[in-house]
Design an enzyme around this catalytic site. Structure first.
Site, PDB file in Angstrom:
ATOM      1  N   GLY A 166      19.006 -10.754 -51.022  1.00 52.63           N
ATOM      2  CA  GLY A 166      19.353  -9.875 -50.050  1.00 52.63           C
ATOM      3  C   GLY A 166      20.394  -8.891 -50.605  1.00 52.63           C
ATOM      4  O   GLY A 166      20.968  -9.088 -51.657  1.00 52.63           O
TER       5      GLY A 166
ATOM      6  N   CYS B  55      17.871 -14.254 -56.787  1.00 50.72           N
ATOM      7  CA  CYS B  55      18.801 -13.375 -56.857  1.00 50.72           C
ATOM      8  C   CYS B  55      19.946 -13.770 -55.795  1.00 50.72           C
ATOM      9  O   CYS B  55      20.866 -14.725 -56.136  1.00 50.72           O
ATOM     10  CB  CYS B  55      18.109 -11.962 -56.171  1.00 50.72           C
ATOM     11  SG  CYS B  55      19.047 -10.494 -56.586  1.00 50.72           S
ATOM     12  N   TYR B  56      20.128 -13.039 -54.550  1.00 49.51           N
ATOM     13  CA  TYR B  56      21.147 -13.521 -53.822  1.00 49.51           C
ATOM     14  C   TYR B  56      21.248 -14.998 -53.459  1.00 49.51           C
ATOM     15  O   TYR B  56      22.037 -15.844 -53.305  1.00 49.51           O
ATOM     16  CB  TYR B  56      21.239 -12.742 -52.351  1.00 49.51           C
ATOM     17  CG  TYR B  56      22.358 -13.074 -51.208  1.00 49.51           C
ATOM     18  CD1 TYR B  56      23.575 -12.759 -51.752  1.00 49.51           C
ATOM     19  CD2 TYR B  56      21.968 -14.088 -50.443  1.00 49.51           C
ATOM     20  CE1 TYR B  56      24.397 -13.238 -50.635  1.00 49.51           C
ATOM     21  CE2 TYR B  56      22.829 -14.114 -49.224  1.00 49.51           C
ATOM     22  CZ  TYR B  56      24.144 -13.883 -49.504  1.00 49.51           C
ATOM     23  OH  TYR B  56      25.217 -14.247 -48.571  1.00 49.51           O
TER      24      TYR B  56
ATOM     25  N   HIS C  77      13.818 -11.201 -59.772  1.00 48.73           N
ATOM     26  CA  HIS C  77      12.759 -11.557 -58.276  1.00 48.73           C
ATOM     27  C   HIS C  77      11.324 -11.873 -58.945  1.00 48.73           C
ATOM     28  O   HIS C  77      10.508 -11.004 -59.532  1.00 48.73           O
ATOM     29  CB  HIS C  77      12.393  -9.933 -57.849  1.00 48.73           C
ATOM     30  CG  HIS C  77      13.567  -9.825 -56.988  1.00 48.73           C
ATOM     31  ND1 HIS C  77      13.794 -10.083 -55.571  1.00 48.73           N
ATOM     32  CD2 HIS C  77      14.842  -9.183 -57.299  1.00 48.73           C
ATOM     33  CE1 HIS C  77      15.193  -9.906 -55.045  1.00 48.73           C
ATOM     34  NE2 HIS C  77      15.661  -9.342 -55.971  1.00 48.73           N
TER      35      HIS C  77
ATOM     36  N   GLU D  18       8.746 -12.464 -57.409  1.00 47.84           N
ATOM     37  CA  GLU D  18       7.701 -12.210 -56.553  1.00 47.84           C
ATOM     38  C   GLU D  18       7.104 -10.835 -56.742  1.00 47.84           C
ATOM     39  O   GLU D  18       6.144 -10.311 -56.198  1.00 47.84           O
ATOM     40  CB  GLU D  18       8.202 -12.315 -55.407  1.00 47.84           C
ATOM     41  CG  GLU D  18       9.566 -11.422 -54.710  1.00 47.84           C
ATOM     42  CD  GLU D  18      10.768 -11.926 -54.958  1.00 47.84           C
ATOM     43  OE1 GLU D  18      11.002 -12.477 -56.082  1.00 47.84           O
ATOM     44  OE2 GLU D  18      11.676 -11.331 -54.345  1.00 47.84           O
TER      45      GLU D  18
ATOM     46  N   GLY E  93     -12.672  -0.797 -34.406  1.00 47.56           N
ATOM     47  CA  GLY E  93     -13.722  -0.484 -35.470  1.00 47.56           C
ATOM     48  C   GLY E  93     -12.948  -0.839 -36.720  1.00 47.56           C
ATOM     49  O   GLY E  93     -13.479  -0.857 -37.701  1.00 47.56           O
TER      50      GLY E  93
ATOM     51  N   VAL F  43     -10.427  -3.338 -39.403  1.00 50.24           N
ATOM     52  CA  VAL F  43     -10.950  -4.608 -39.800  1.00 50.24           C
ATOM     53  C   VAL F  43     -10.175  -5.543 -38.991  1.00 50.24           C
ATOM     54  O   VAL F  43     -10.914  -6.941 -38.529  1.00 50.24           O
ATOM     55  CB  VAL F  43     -10.283  -4.812 -41.412  1.00 50.24           C
ATOM     56  CG1 VAL F  43     -10.543  -6.069 -41.965  1.00 50.24           C
ATOM     57  CG2 VAL F  43     -10.600  -3.795 -42.196  1.00 50.24           C
ATOM     58  N   ASP F  44      -8.932  -5.621 -38.377  1.00 52.43           N
ATOM     59  CA  ASP F  44      -8.306  -6.614 -37.934  1.00 52.43           C
ATOM     60  C   ASP F  44      -8.781  -7.026 -36.430  1.00 52.43           C
ATOM     61  O   ASP F  44      -9.224  -8.011 -36.228  1.00 52.43           O
ATOM     62  CB  ASP F  44      -6.836  -6.148 -37.602  1.00 52.43           C
ATOM     63  CG  ASP F  44      -6.162  -5.905 -39.072  1.00 52.43           C
ATOM     64  OD1 ASP F  44      -6.524  -6.084 -39.913  1.00 52.43           O
ATOM     65  OD2 ASP F  44      -4.995  -5.040 -38.906  1.00 52.43           O
ATOM     66  N   SER F  45      -9.287  -6.017 -35.688  1.00 51.94           N
ATOM     67  CA  SER F  45      -9.596  -6.353 -34.364  1.00 51.94           C
ATOM     68  C   SER F  45     -11.202  -6.764 -34.556  1.00 51.94           C
ATOM     69  O   SER F  45     -11.824  -7.676 -33.485  1.00 51.94           O
ATOM     70  CB  SER F  45      -9.581  -5.154 -33.499  1.00 51.94           C
ATOM     71  OG  SER F  45     -10.330  -4.078 -33.792  1.00 51.94           O
ATOM     72  N   SER F  46     -11.845  -6.356 -35.498  1.00 51.07           N
ATOM     73  CA  SER F  46     -13.365  -6.787 -35.609  1.00 51.07           C
ATOM     74  C   SER F  46     -13.173  -8.248 -36.092  1.00 51.07           C
ATOM     75  O   SER F  46     -14.042  -9.239 -35.800  1.00 51.07           O
ATOM     76  CB  SER F  46     -14.045  -6.013 -36.883  1.00 51.07           C
ATOM     77  OG  SER F  46     -13.965  -4.632 -36.450  1.00 51.07           O
TER      78      SER F  46
END
Ligand code: XMP
Length: 522
Positions: free
Chosen positions: A61, A88-89, A179, A181, A233, A235-238
């Site tokens: 942070g 880190c923080y 970090h 990550e 159309g 990806v998410d809503s499909s």
């Protein structure tokens, strides 16, 4: 926390406002570990008891532990009896809270690449580290630890960070200054893997399990009510639609609004997949005349976006009424949309663009929301799509914005321009696929520029449109870099577009990153 998440072993990430907190969660999810990010000011002793984490990570942070009102974790984090990793923080917090010392970073701030060498004895967190000597890590800190808390020892140092890796192995407390990550710490995923293994995570977060649990949860939530789902159309809503259809069959009806701003053959592809391939009830609302009519003469980007957003809601509402008595609206909301991030600036952020979605509808129509992807990151949605048997071509698709080609046609929109744009975009994407680059690119598209220029073709003069090509790499669309195509690729593509698409005589490649640009042109 939803019902199915609570069935998994859980890791809690307490967010102190780092730019890269989401990456911690992504790395853990890749390790099949269920985790959630919560801002520090929402985590107290009662929350910890309910959440019952098997391990806790304290993020980085921008604050300093010396600042007045510096963000702190609740003291109970350290008495839960579970492993804690401070980054880190988060490392400075652990020292500060557990009896060590932190100093202001005069002259010793370290940003970017650094190399850590082993110190002290072996540490379970570091299995597989230092086998080839020192490890590259990514640092970004001002303050630094100057004295360790009781029980802690040093296990790794860098030239500017004598306390780069510290730990109290008996309590399974680990605190690192860099970090792990981020990709610039190549051994970071391995370190996080060691951390979750020593915390006893069994890797029970898989998309196969998620699919079964989500189906049970949807059935439980919806009962025998009807659900409508706006399909774009994308990806998410499909994926949301196919998952919900598996759960409740024909209680689900999808509404696909064709606003006349779609890409070449897009409407046919979506309709074929849903109706023919999955047999999901689908209303295909061809409203292109309505949208294009309302957009006639509109050149201002925000007016375009607002017009499209408003019409979309009207049209959706009209067609949803045909479904009769739907009690739920399904949306493909993802986890990054629901993570509450810590804002240190406090003020509201500037609106760069009014994003278009079906926001506002649920209240207007008295609908409750079904959001089965709320816990997932984009790559997990893709994995779930594969689990559900969606065609690969659909799953790997680049994101496509709700306002569609309207925001790739700066200035006034005309049917002629849209047609040129569709054809040119199709050639560009075909080129990218032929060269095997599609999956390396976050998003690629053509835009038609608001100008005509003079050219010469054959022996004649031309006065045609100029086309812009845009291709970017990104992890979340928030920041982006332009894709470094080779000159050969660019000239081959420009030649193909000019030869194959009537009405274009010039092609530009956009080399702006985001920021300062945005991905779309409007
Ligand atoms: P910008 O242009 O803001 O785009 O850099 C970031 C990402 O968001 C997409 N985008 C949208 N998606 N509705 C959407 O569903 C919108 O109104 C919208 N505007 C931009 C864009 O394609 C990129 O992936």
């Amino acid at each position: 926390m939803t019902q199915h998440a609570s069935q998994h072993q859980r890791l809690l990430i307490i967010d102190f406002g780092s730019q890269v907190t989401q990456l911690i969660a992504r790395r853990l999810r890749e390790l099949s570990v269920y985790c959630e990010i919560h801002p520090f000011n929402r985590v107290d002793a009662a929350f910890l008891r309910t959440f019952a984490p098997r391990a806790v990570i304290l993020s980085g942070g921008p604050a300093s532990v010396f600042a007045e009102g510096a963000p702190m974790p609740p003291a109970e984090v350290f008495t839960l009896g579970v492993p804690v990793l401070g980054i880190c923080y988060g490392q400075q917090l652990m020292m500060h809270c557990l009896g060590g010392k932190v100093e202001r970073g005069h002259g010793t701030a370290e940003f970017g690449r650094a190399f850590v060498s082993a110190a002290g004895g072996g540490l379970d967190l570091l299995e597989g580290w230092f086998e080839a000597g020192r490890e590259q890590v990514w640092m970004s800190h001002g303050d630094h630890v100057s004295a360790l808390a009781p029980g802690f020892a040093v296990y790794g140092t860098s030239p500017n960070a004598p306390f780069a890796i510290t730990a109290d192995p008996a309590r399974h407390f680990y605190a690192v200054q860099f970090h792990p990550e981020v990709h610039h710490t190549p051994g970071g995923a391995r370190m996080l893997g060691n951390f979750v293994r020593l915390a006893g995570f069994a890797g029970d977060w898989t998309m196969g399990a998620y699919r079964d649990e989500a189906i049970r949860a949807i059935r439980g939530q919806v009962g025998d009510a009807r659900v409508i789902c706006g399909l774009s159309g994308g990806v998410d809503s499909s994926v949301a639609a196919v998952l919900i259809h598996e759960a409740i069959g024909d209680q689900l009806t999808c509404v696909f609004v064709d606003h006349g701003l779609l890409r070449l053959n897009e409407a046919e592809e979506v309709v074929t997949m849903f109706r023919d391939h999955y047999n999901i009830p689908l209303i295909h609302a061809d409203e292109s005349d309505l949208f294009l009519g309302a957009l006639e003469g509109v050149a201002d980007p925000e007016v375009k976006r607002k017009t499209i957003g408003r019409l979309f809601i009207d049209v959706f509402q009209k067609h949803a009424a045909e479904v009769g008595g739907a009690a739920f609206l399904a949306q493909g909301t993802l986890y990054p949309d629901v993570i509450e991030s810590v804002s240190f600036s406090g003020g509201p952020s500037v609106t760069i663009k009014s994003h278009h979605n079906v926001g506002g509808l649920p209240e207007k129509m008295g609908l409750r929301l079904v959001e089965p992807l709320r816990e997932l990151f984009k790559d997990e949605v893709r994995a779930l799509g594969r689990e559900l048997g969606l065609p690969e071509q659909f799953i790997g698709r680049h994101p496509f914005p709700g306002p569609g080609l309207a925001i790739r046609c700066p200035g006034e929109i005309t049917r002629e321009k849209l047609e040129i744009l569709r054809r040119a975009d199709a050639v560009f994407i075909d080129q990218i696929r032929r060269h095997g680059l599609y999956d390396a690119i976050w998003q690629a598209f053509a835009a038609i520029l608001p100008m005509r220029t003079v050219g010469v073709m054959g022996d004649g003069r031309t006065y045609d449109y100029a086309l812009g090509l845009r291709a970017v790499t990104s992890v979340d669309g928030m920041t982006a870099d332009y894709y470094p195509f080779s000159h050969e690729f660019l000239s081959e593509t420009a030649t193909r577009i000019i030869n194959e698409v009537q009405g274009v005589n010039r092609v530009f490649y956009d080399v702006t990153s985001k920021p300062p640009g945005t991905i779309e042109l409007e």
